[in-house]
Scaffold this active site. Structure first.
Site, mmCIF file in Angstrom:
data_model
loop_
_atom_site.group_PDB
_atom_site.id
_atom_site.type_symbol
_atom_site.label_atom_id
_atom_site.label_comp_id
_atom_site.label_asym_id
_atom_site.label_seq_id
_atom_site.Cartn_x
_atom_site.Cartn_y
_atom_site.Cartn_z
ATOM 1 C CG MET A 1 -1.726 1.261 1.345
ATOM 2 S SD MET A 1 -2.968 1.256 2.635
ATOM 3 C CE MET A 1 -1.986 1.521 4.075
ATOM 4 N N PRO A 2 1.074 1.899 -1.133
ATOM 5 C CG PRO A 2 1.552 2.241 -3.375
ATOM 6 C CD PRO A 2 0.655 1.479 -2.467
ATOM 7 C CE1 TYR A 3 -0.379 8.680 4.361
ATOM 8 C CE2 TYR A 3 1.919 9.353 4.316
ATOM 9 C CZ TYR A 3 0.616 9.578 4.695
ATOM 10 O OH TYR A 3 0.305 10.715 5.401
#
Length: 66
Positions: A1-3
């Site tokens: 999950m990229p942030y």
């Protein structure tokens, strides 16, 4: 999950500009890294000029001097 956290000075970025940033960053991560857009989080923080410093002075002071 990229942030992804984008920090910009608080100078009136429009709702449409922020929407474009969020979509553009999401699409970049999808295209370059194959990330799932449904799990990609993009946050935009708008920082007051007096809270953003460059070279030991706030941006507010630097801009007033110009």
């Amino acid at each position: 999950m990229p942030y992804v956290n984008i920090k910009i000075t608080e100078e009136g970025a429009t709702k449409e500009q922020k929407k474009e940033l969020i979509a553009g960053v999401t699409n970049l991560l999808v295209r370059v890294l194959g990330k799932n857009p449904a799990t990609t989080v993009v946050v935009i923080d708008e920082v007051p000029l007096e809270n953003w410093g460059i070279g030991g002075e706030s941006v507010e002071v630097l801009r007033k001097r110009r």
